[in-house]
Design an enzyme around this catalytic site. Structure first.
Site, mmCIF file in Angstrom:
data_model
loop_
_atom_site.group_PDB
_atom_site.id
_atom_site.type_symbol
_atom_site.label_atom_id
_atom_site.label_comp_id
_atom_site.label_asym_id
_atom_site.label_seq_id
_atom_site.Cartn_x
_atom_site.Cartn_y
_atom_site.Cartn_z
ATOM 1 N N TYR A 139 -1.939 -0.811 10.386
ATOM 2 C CA TYR A 139 -2.015 -1.087 8.951
ATOM 3 C C TYR A 139 -0.823 -0.504 8.203
ATOM 4 O O TYR A 139 -0.140 -1.199 7.441
ATOM 5 C CB TYR A 139 -3.319 -0.539 8.370
ATOM 6 N N SER A 154 0.840 -1.203 0.000
ATOM 7 C CA SER A 154 0.000 0.000 0.000
ATOM 8 C C SER A 154 0.871 1.246 0.000
ATOM 9 O O SER A 154 1.979 1.253 0.557
ATOM 10 C CB SER A 154 -0.893 0.008 1.242
#
Length: 264
Positions: free
Chosen positions: A167, A153
């Site tokens: 995350y 990501s």
């Protein structure tokens, strides 16, 4: 040098984790549409089976569901053994299963770190390790390196404004793990990661339902990602044209990182 040869994955055997929906389904659809045999695995057995049936109907490749909870060590080992029993080799592994968690700093739970670091990083290592023999056999059979693609990501590169601490840390760790693995798997396997920007997935549904237009307009490309964007990147990395690319973190983000901060 023709495109059909450089990007061909016809007849390849692939495994896409988290392939029942979202980004995993987008990748699996691209592989099936280009003639690969694709196994998908996710915790939601019903979604996994439905996606496999729908993608197989579209062809020309086929899609097979093997449901499993890939946050669990035993399920990862079971999946690897199942792939070996059915195919005896593997050409492409896409580690896409993942989770996120958002909460204010003062309230962020310890359990979020355990859950996300386990699924987003540790089990990527577990499954890749367990499938090394099958990936080696895939390379031997084809004469071309097998491929591992980890789905990272932009939040693992830039610092997101949202309080998704575990995350973003897990994706940064996944990117580093990608580079580390690439240096140790040998010449018969490439390992790369895609640092994705905003795509419509279960993980991003709430954010995009509320802010899709705002997020899209903040990006140089003025839109969020389409299925073709991530599928094409995976097809490139998996075909002959991606054979000499390894240890890289490739943003597929519509320019999210251009301004130095991921607006997610």
């Amino acid at each position: 040098m023709d495109a059909a040869s450089l990007f061909s994955i016809k007849g390849k055997v692939a495994l896409v984790t988290g392939g029942g929906r979202g980004v995993g389904e987008m990748i699996a659809a691209g592989f099936v549409a280009n003639g690969a045999k694709v196994y998908i695995s996710s915790r939601d057995a019903a979604a996994c089976e439905a996606t496999a049936k729908a993608l197989s109907a579209q062809g020309p490749g086929i899609c097979v569901a093997i449901p499993g909870d890939l946050s669990k060590y035993d399920d990862c080992i079971k999946l690897a053994k199942e792939i070996d029993a059915r195919e005896g080799k593997l050409d492409i592994l896409v580690n896409n299963s993942g989770a996120t968690w958002g909460a204010a700093l003062e309230e962020y739970p310890d359990s979020a770190w355990t859950k996300l670091l386990t699924l987003n990083v540790q089990r990527v290592f577990t499954l890749t390790q367990a499938l090394l023999p099958a990936l080696e056999k895939g390379a031997e059979a084809s004469g071309s390196p097998s491929r591992v693609i980890n789905i990272g990501s932009v939040n693992g590169i830039g610092v997101p404004p949202l309080p998704t601490f575990a995350y973003s840390a897990s994706k940064a760790a996944l990117h580093h793990l990608t580079r580390h693995l690439a240096g140790h798997v040998g010449k018969n396997i490439t390992v790369n990661a895609l640092a994705l920007g905003p795509f419509r997935s279960k993980m991003m549904k709430a954010t995009l339902d509320a802010l899709e237009d705002t997020i899209a307009q903040s990006l140089p490309m003025k839109r969020i990602g389409k299925p073709e964007d991530v599928a094409a990147a995976c097809i490139w990395l998996s075909g002959p044209g991606g054979e000499w690319v390894t240890g890289t973190i490739i943003p597929v983000d519509g320019g999210t990182l251009v301004f130095g901060e991921a607006k997610l």
